[in-house]
Design a protein around this motif. Structure first.
Motif, short mmCIF file in Angstrom:
data_model
loop_
_atom_site.label_atom_id
_atom_site.label_comp_id
_atom_site.label_asym_id
_atom_site.label_seq_id
_atom_site.Cartn_x
_atom_site.Cartn_y
_atom_site.Cartn_z
N VAL A 198 -28.62 79.23 10.67
CA VAL A 198 -27.91 80.45 11.07
C VAL A 198 -26.81 80.62 10.04
CG1 VAL A 198 -26.31 81.45 12.72
CG2 VAL A 198 -28.34 80.23 13.54
N VAL A 199 -26.75 81.79 9.49
CA VAL A 199 -25.86 81.97 8.35
C VAL A 199 -24.53 82.56 8.78
CG1 VAL A 199 -25.53 83.34 6.27
CG2 VAL A 199 -27.71 82.19 6.68
N ALA A 200 -23.46 81.91 8.35
CA ALA A 200 -22.14 82.51 8.46
C ALA A 200 -21.87 83.19 7.13
CB ALA A 200 -21.10 81.44 8.74
N GLY A 201 -21.53 84.47 7.19
CA GLY A 201 -21.27 85.21 5.95
C GLY A 201 -20.13 84.54 5.22
N GLY A 202 -20.22 84.49 3.90
CA GLY A 202 -19.14 83.90 3.15
C GLY A 202 -18.17 84.99 2.75
N ALA A 255 -23.32 78.60 14.88
CA ALA A 255 -22.41 79.70 15.22
C ALA A 255 -22.39 80.69 14.07
CB ALA A 255 -21.00 79.15 15.44
N ASP A 256 -22.19 81.98 14.38
CA ASP A 256 -22.16 82.95 13.28
C ASP A 256 -20.73 83.12 12.77
OD1 ASP A 256 -20.82 84.74 14.91
OD2 ASP A 256 -22.64 85.80 15.48
N GLY A 257 -20.61 83.93 11.72
CA GLY A 257 -19.33 84.03 11.01
C GLY A 257 -18.21 84.63 11.84
N GLU A 315 -16.20 88.18 3.11
CA GLU A 315 -15.76 88.97 4.26
C GLU A 315 -15.60 90.42 3.90
OE1 GLU A 315 -13.07 86.76 7.30
OE2 GLU A 315 -12.64 85.90 5.36
N VAL A 352 -14.91 81.76 11.98
CA VAL A 352 -15.66 80.88 11.08
C VAL A 352 -15.57 81.40 9.65
CG1 VAL A 352 -18.03 80.25 10.47
CG2 VAL A 352 -17.20 79.88 12.81
N ASN A 353 -15.71 82.71 9.47
CA ASN A 353 -15.63 83.26 8.11
C ASN A 353 -14.26 83.00 7.48
OD1 ASN A 353 -18.23 84.15 7.88
ND2 ASN A 353 -17.79 86.23 8.61
#
Lengths: 147, 79, 147, 79
Positions: free
Chosen positions: A141-145, B58-60, A147, B28-29
């Protein structure tokens, strides 16, 4: 109850198989993942597995539960090994037993695909020649880097 | 808050974990941005990173709380 | 070379598994068919397997060869047991190992489906109550009766 | 020519095999008809029967030769 384990010890396939099976089951499927001696043309001498153990335990338990739901049978066992493995050693084993065979195949396949997709485990391949390398895998699951 | 690193990320960070101080209700981001700003190996974190909060993916946009166990998850390669 | 056997002896899953595997294989799948304690609502006490042994040997060898071709790996083993089996005993085992898992799953599934479709083997179910019955199965190739 | 019976067919025939005399170049279907004409249990052979000639499945038009090993194959139920 589905059973699962993250272990540092060698995996005994017959012990995993022994965790499934019941008088009402007509089929059992065992899948083994094994360290092989070649990858993308390079000769491999061994594999080093690292895991986020606390999370991997939870994820593997969840995968086994989901496989059991698909199979309609609680008789699912899944184990993943960590540490340094030699060529030919078993890194992962999944066993499922069910009254009829389609469900056992389906659930075993589901479990191994999920393991490859979301179990927080990484492997570093060691080669006969050259430095070891972390293998590229799948990002769960990707967390955007940006922003 | 404590952040765990594994495998290739651990090598970038040069350590298995680090402590990050963030404003309350950071996401998180925001955590990832703070890590990258430290420079060094962490500046080379991939653009897309998977993160687990309390051992769940978990998402951003996930909001972090003090005491959360946060882990950066490199592309997984089990099996 | 694919390996196959029609046997009267108990099947040892680990021995079947031991017939496959190679340094270049990253995956192994083992399928077991097991006598179960229930069929269509009737409680089963055991199963009696009869075979046309000479032909069954040839057919099982052919199935194993075909599975090996599909798998792109000669590491296929298939064994079918005949005689009187108790609930929980293994009647059939198939093992396949391949470099990658998709082929092992596919070939193991292929082999067991072909075994069910064309292996000249019959089973008579014994029940806790009532006379034993030959199970209806599949007719492989039909010779017309009415000319 | 020798004909083998198995399982439910063996019980209909009351024996594991029988000898059948047929004209030269008879077909599998002619053999089945000859067996049914014997009456008794064999008259109750199913309408559709699978047959193996020399251990290979064969269709009804297959021509038989002296010395062929012919077997009637009930619906199979392996596994």
């Amino acid at each position: 109850m589905a059973w699962s384990e993250i272990t540092l010890d060698p995996i005994e396939p017959e012990a995993v198989l022994a965790r499934v099976g019941a008088a009402e089951d007509g089929a059992a499927v065992l899948f083994l993942g094994v360290v092989r001696n070649e990858n993308e043309g390079r000769r491999v001498s061994g594999m080093e597995y690292e895991g986020y153990v606390a999370m991997a335990r939870q994820q593997l338990a969840a995968i086994a539960r989901e496989a059991a739901e698909r199979a309609g049978s609680p008789r699912v066992a899944a184990v993943h090994r960590l540490g340094e493995l030699k060529v030919g050693e078993v890194s992962v084993a999944v066993a499922v037993s069910t009254p009829h065979r389609a469900e056992a195949f389906d659930a075993a396949r589901y479990a191994i695909e999920e393991i490859k997709t979301r179990l927080p485990v990484w492997k570093r391949e060691h080669y006969l020649e050259g430095a070891p390398e972390w293998l590229g895998g799948r990002t769960p699951v990707v967390a955007g880097g940006a922003e | 808050m404590n952040v765990l690193f594994f495998a290739s990320h651990r090598e970038l960070a040069g350590a298995g974990d680090t402590v990050v101080a963030l404003p309350e209700r950071s996401t998180v981001n925001a955590l990832l941005a703070a890590l990258r700003e430290r420079g060094g190996g962490l500046a080379r974190l991939p653009e897309q990173v998977a993160v687990a909060v309390n051992r769940q993916y978990a998402d951003g946009e996930t909001v972090l709380a003090d005491g959360d166990e946060v882990a950066l998850i490199p592309p997984v390669a089990g099996g």
